[in-house]
Write a protein that holds these residues in place. Structure first.
Motif, short mmCIF file in Angstrom:
data_model
loop_
_atom_site.label_atom_id
_atom_site.label_comp_id
_atom_site.label_asym_id
_atom_site.label_seq_id
_atom_site.Cartn_x
_atom_site.Cartn_y
_atom_site.Cartn_z
N ASP A 28 0.73 -1.16 -0.13
CA ASP A 28 0.04 -0.07 -0.17
C ASP A 28 1.07 1.23 0.13
O ASP A 28 2.13 1.36 -0.08
CB ASP A 28 -0.91 -0.02 1.00
CG ASP A 28 -0.29 -0.03 2.44
OD1 ASP A 28 0.87 0.32 2.53
OD2 ASP A 28 -1.05 -0.15 3.29
N ARG A 29 0.26 2.34 0.32
CA ARG A 29 0.94 3.71 0.14
C ARG A 29 2.01 3.61 1.02
O ARG A 29 3.05 4.70 0.90
CB ARG A 29 0.21 4.75 0.31
CG ARG A 29 -0.78 4.87 -0.89
CD ARG A 29 -1.76 6.32 -0.57
NE ARG A 29 -0.90 7.47 -0.80
CZ ARG A 29 -1.41 8.67 -0.55
NH1 ARG A 29 -2.55 8.75 -0.50
NH2 ARG A 29 -0.68 9.61 -0.46
N GLN A 30 2.01 3.14 2.20
CA GLN A 30 3.02 3.37 3.16
C GLN A 30 4.29 2.04 2.74
O GLN A 30 5.19 2.33 3.75
CB GLN A 30 2.34 2.86 4.43
CG GLN A 30 1.43 3.90 5.24
CD GLN A 30 0.29 3.82 4.82
OE1 GLN A 30 -0.36 2.71 4.22
NE2 GLN A 30 -0.52 4.95 4.70
N VAL A 33 2.87 -4.62 3.48
CA VAL A 33 1.69 -5.22 2.72
C VAL A 33 0.50 -4.85 3.44
O VAL A 33 0.26 -4.56 4.55
CB VAL A 33 2.04 -6.87 2.90
CG1 VAL A 33 0.89 -7.74 2.63
CG2 VAL A 33 3.19 -7.40 2.31
N ASN A 34 -0.39 -4.77 2.52
CA ASN A 34 -1.86 -3.89 3.02
C ASN A 34 -2.43 -5.14 3.96
O ASN A 34 -2.40 -6.15 3.73
CB ASN A 34 -2.58 -3.92 1.77
CG ASN A 34 -3.95 -3.14 2.04
OD1 ASN A 34 -4.95 -3.68 2.40
ND2 ASN A 34 -4.16 -2.09 2.01
N ASN A 35 -3.24 -4.53 4.90
CA ASN A 35 -3.97 -5.23 5.60
C ASN A 35 -4.74 -6.14 5.23
O ASN A 35 -4.87 -7.39 5.78
CB ASN A 35 -4.69 -4.39 6.83
CG ASN A 35 -5.79 -3.57 6.22
OD1 ASN A 35 -5.55 -2.76 5.45
ND2 ASN A 35 -6.93 -4.01 6.76
N ALA A 75 3.30 -6.48 13.46
CA ALA A 75 4.09 -6.02 12.73
C ALA A 75 4.18 -5.88 11.48
O ALA A 75 3.27 -6.74 10.66
CB ALA A 75 5.59 -6.74 13.21
N GLU A 76 4.76 -5.12 10.60
CA GLU A 76 4.81 -5.00 9.35
C GLU A 76 5.24 -6.11 8.42
O GLU A 76 6.14 -6.72 9.03
CB GLU A 76 5.61 -3.70 8.83
CG GLU A 76 5.25 -2.44 9.19
CD GLU A 76 6.12 -1.30 8.79
OE1 GLU A 76 5.64 -0.29 7.87
OE2 GLU A 76 7.47 -1.36 8.79
N VAL A 77 4.76 -6.49 7.49
CA VAL A 77 5.20 -7.18 6.48
C VAL A 77 5.66 -6.63 5.27
O VAL A 77 4.94 -5.73 4.75
CB VAL A 77 4.14 -8.31 6.01
CG1 VAL A 77 4.46 -9.08 4.79
CG2 VAL A 77 3.87 -9.13 7.28
#
Length: 145
Positions: A28-30, A33-35, A75-77
């Protein structure tokens, strides 16, 4: 073995294991990987159990429907790479199974989910009790927590 906290889980704590390759389109924009993609990861883990090539849980004329999916994002992926998905059965009811699933990247637990699937008769469109064989197979995917 996990002591029950979310942060100390390991893939080895789960009898069912699968993986997914991350795609650029999953981000996504961040930049992570999008939720929404995490629901797909959990599906991959469940499918490994339900459609296992050597001993499928699914019987002719029946399917499984998702009744609950509750995800904790820990946590982020990040892309590129892969994730590993762990699945274990926590409880078997008359026609439903409650599963715990986790997503790992580089050994870190990034998400934890509680999933409920219902054994579903395709003709009557209603829940259907598990057979004894199915109960036996589901019990093999259980692990003390």
């Amino acid at each position: 073995m996990s002591d029950g906290t979310k942060t100390d889980l390991r893939l080895e704590d789960f009898p069912g294991r699968a993986y997914d390759k991350l795609r650029y389109g999953d981000t996504d924009r961040q930049g992570h990987v999008n939720n929404a993609v995490f629901a797909t990861f959990m599906e991959t883990g469940r499918v490994e159990l339900i459609y296992a090539e050597d001993e499928p849980l699914l019987e002719p004329g029946f399917s499984f429907v998702l009744a609950k999916l509750d995800i904790d994002y820990l946590a982020e992926v990040l892309w590129p790479g892969t994730v590993e998905i762990g699945t274990r059965v926590l409880k078997v009811g008359r026609s439903s199974a409650t599963m715990e699933q986790a997503v790992f990247q580089n050994g870190i637990c990034c998400a934890l989910a509680l999933t409920v699937v219902v054994h579903f008769d395709q003709q009557t469109r209603k829940s259907h009790p598990f057979s004894e064989d199915q109960r036996f197979r589901l019990a093999r995917w259980m692990q003390a927590v």
